[in-house]
Write an enzyme that holds these catalytic residues in place. Structure first.
Site, PDB file in Angstrom:
ATOM      1  N   SER A  30      68.741  26.614 -51.639  1.00  0.00           N
ATOM      2  CA  SER A  30      69.214  27.991 -51.516  1.00  0.00           C
ATOM      3  C   SER A  30      70.191  28.221 -50.375  1.00  0.00           C
ATOM      4  O   SER A  30      70.882  29.228 -50.369  1.00  0.00           O
ATOM      5  CB  SER A  30      68.017  28.919 -51.352  1.00  0.00           C
TER       6      SER A  30
ATOM      7  N   HIS B 171      65.992  29.003 -58.152  1.00  0.00           N
ATOM      8  CA  HIS B 171      67.390  29.435 -58.015  1.00  0.00           C
ATOM      9  C   HIS B 171      68.285  28.850 -59.109  1.00  0.00           C
ATOM     10  O   HIS B 171      69.480  29.120 -59.136  1.00  0.00           O
ATOM     11  CB  HIS B 171      67.966  29.014 -56.659  1.00  0.00           C
TER      12      HIS B 171
ATOM     13  N   LYS C 257      63.755  36.336 -59.652  1.00  0.00           N
ATOM     14  CA  LYS C 257      65.178  36.126 -59.336  1.00  0.00           C
ATOM     15  C   LYS C 257      66.003  36.460 -60.592  1.00  0.00           C
ATOM     16  O   LYS C 257      66.091  37.633 -60.950  1.00  0.00           O
ATOM     17  CB  LYS C 257      65.387  34.715 -58.794  1.00  0.00           C
TER      18      LYS C 257
HETATM   19  C1  LIG Z   1      62.144  32.292 -54.279  1.00  0.00           C
HETATM   20  C2  LIG Z   1      61.575  30.957 -54.355  1.00  0.00           C
HETATM   21  C3  LIG Z   1      60.197  30.764 -54.485  1.00  0.00           C
HETATM   22  C4  LIG Z   1      59.221  31.902 -54.438  1.00  0.00           C
HETATM   23  O1  LIG Z   1      59.270  32.658 -55.616  1.00  0.00           O
HETATM   24  P1  LIG Z   1      58.428  34.020 -55.674  1.00  0.00           P
HETATM   25  O2  LIG Z   1      58.176  34.211 -57.143  1.00  0.00           O
HETATM   26  O3  LIG Z   1      59.289  35.077 -55.076  1.00  0.00           O
HETATM   27  O4  LIG Z   1      57.185  33.796 -54.910  1.00  0.00           O
HETATM   28  C5  LIG Z   1      59.733  29.477 -54.650  1.00  0.00           C
HETATM   29  N1  LIG Z   1      60.578  28.415 -54.658  1.00  0.00           N
HETATM   30  C6  LIG Z   1      61.910  28.559 -54.512  1.00  0.00           C
HETATM   31  C7  LIG Z   1      62.803  27.363 -54.533  1.00  0.00           C
HETATM   32  C8  LIG Z   1      62.448  29.830 -54.345  1.00  0.00           C
HETATM   33  O5  LIG Z   1      63.769  29.965 -54.185  1.00  0.00           O
END
Ligand SMILES: *Cc1c(COP(=O)(O)O)cnc(C)c1O
Length: 396
Positions: free
Chosen positions: A183, A211, A242
């Site tokens: 990210s 992502h 996301k």
């Molecule tokens: C955002 C993210 C998470 C967490 O996801 P949530 O559903 O918001 O808990 C886990 N792993 C990665 C790589 C992320 O970018």
């Protein structure tokens, strides 16, 4: 009783403030979208949401959520295995499996929970977990909860990964764990090479597509689509928070027996509430849309290419990206904060990241593109970046 720890916490908080690391939250008074309203009354263009497909405020999802509220009510008041499983939970799981081309899927309250609940049920002392150093915090925490031996390899470094695999040959099971897209840089894991190494050394592969799902690959099926290894990755975790509507919810999808054992033994699944119907109903609609059209992915890909080309033309230095994340490099922490503040004055909302979130001396502004951005939004952002870039002397 509270006196001692209060003083300690006050000291910690002042240290955080003095180091300039105190996180202030900006308040938004509109719904999440390309254009948002801040509590100051200022309208800004949003370039820092994970709203990759622009679905966070999509009328069809709002309507699907409302109709699930009407048909299945507000809350589940139960974990899945007692009385928290409805027909729509099962349907959403099936649709996620179809999307990724996997056997089965298990839902969680968040991907943080999916990653927190994956390792402990599957791996113990005799096993080895081999993790990319830049993996997400939830993977790091999940690994800590298991008794397995831990090895790490340098970000996307296949030579180092192979070294670690060789060190793990005496173990019962080995698993290679990676984020699909990292990210902070927006680079992707070379999952085809990882799968090849896994075959050579008889290891499992897990990829976190948070992502990358909805974003990477021609139709947004993630890194397994991009590198043509659909069906060859054993475990995929992902989020509904996301690209897929941005509400809440996580999932693990993959081999049948793995999902089955997680339903029996994964603690965040067994001891935490079931997803509410509104989220599940909208989730189903998202994956129906994903099966009907690629218009959202296509728009995101167009927007990303356009932005990246224009920002390079303007003379900025960026990290090579393979996702909807564009890291505009400024290197200096203070400069990154100053730059972001000036952008906000121009109506562009982005975040500057610096050590310890990224390596020391690697401060940057992270731009996240969305299908909801219109060309004039992108042009306005490029113009603002260029103007401030010139003023601050950071253009090549
Ligand atoms: C955002 C993210 C998470 C967490 O996801 P949530 O559903 O918001 O808990 C886990 N792993 C990665 C790589 C992320 O970018």
């Amino acid at each position: 009783m509270y006196g001692n720890i209060r003083e300690h916490l006050q000291n910690e908080l002042s240290k955080i403030r003095e180091a300039g690391l105190y996180k202030n939250e900006r308040i938004i008074v509109s719904s999440q979208d390309a254009v948002i309203m801040l509590d100051s009354g200022k309208e800004v263009l949003n370039f820092c949401a994970n709203n990759y497909l622009g679905l966070s405020n999509h009328p069809e999802l709002i309507s699907a959520a409302k109709s699930a509220l009407d048909s299945h009510g507000y809350g589940m008041s139960s974990v899945r295995f007692i009385c928290g499983t409805t027909d729509i939970h099962k349907e959403l799981e099936k649709r996620i499996s179809n999307f990724f081309g996997t056997d089965d899927t298990i839902l969680y309250a968040a991907c943080f929970d999916a990653n927190g609940g994956i390792f402990e049920p599957l791996f113990s002392e005799e096993d080895v977990i081999i993790s990319d150093v830049l993996n997400h915090a939830s993977i790091i925490d999940g690994v800590r909860l298991s008794k397995a031996r831990r090895l790490r390899y340098k970000n996307v470094d296949m030579i180092d990964l192979e070294d670690q695999l060789q060190k793990s040959l005496d173990s019962r099971f080995r698993v290679i764990v990676t984020d699909g897209v990292f990210s902070m840089d927006g680079n992707v894991a070379p999952i085809d090479e990882i799968v090849r190494l896994a075959e050579k050394y008889d290891a499992l592969v897990m990829v976190d597509e948070c992502h990358s799902a909805g974003v990477v690959g021609d139709t947004g099926r993630g890194v397994t689509e991009k590198f043509k290894v659909r069906g060859e990755v054993d475990i995929i975790t992902g989020t509904l928070g996301k690209a897929f509507g941005g509400a809440v919810g996580g999932f693990t999808t993959g081999r049948k027996e793995i999902i089955d054992i997680l339903r029996q033994r994964s603690r965040p699944y067994l001891f935490s509430n079931s997803l509410p119907p509104a989220v599940v109903g909208a989730g189903i609609r998202i994956f129906e849309i994903m099966a009907e059209t690629t218009e959202f992915q296509d728009r995101l890909h167009w927007n990303t290419n356009y932005f990246v080309n224009k920002i390079l033309e303007a003379g900025f230095d960026i990290k090579p990206t393979k996702s909807a994340i564009c890291a505009v490099m400024l290197y200096d922490a203070k400069l990154s904060q100053h730059f972001a503040n000036l952008l906000l004055k121009e109506g562009i909302y982005v975040t500057g990241f610096y050590y310890p979130v990224v390596p020391d001396g690697q401060a940057r502004i992270r731009v996240q593109l969305s299908a909801s951005h219109k060309k004039e939004h992108l042009d306005k952002a490029i113009t603002a970046f260029t103007k401030i870039g010139k003023e601050l002397g950071v253009l090549k």
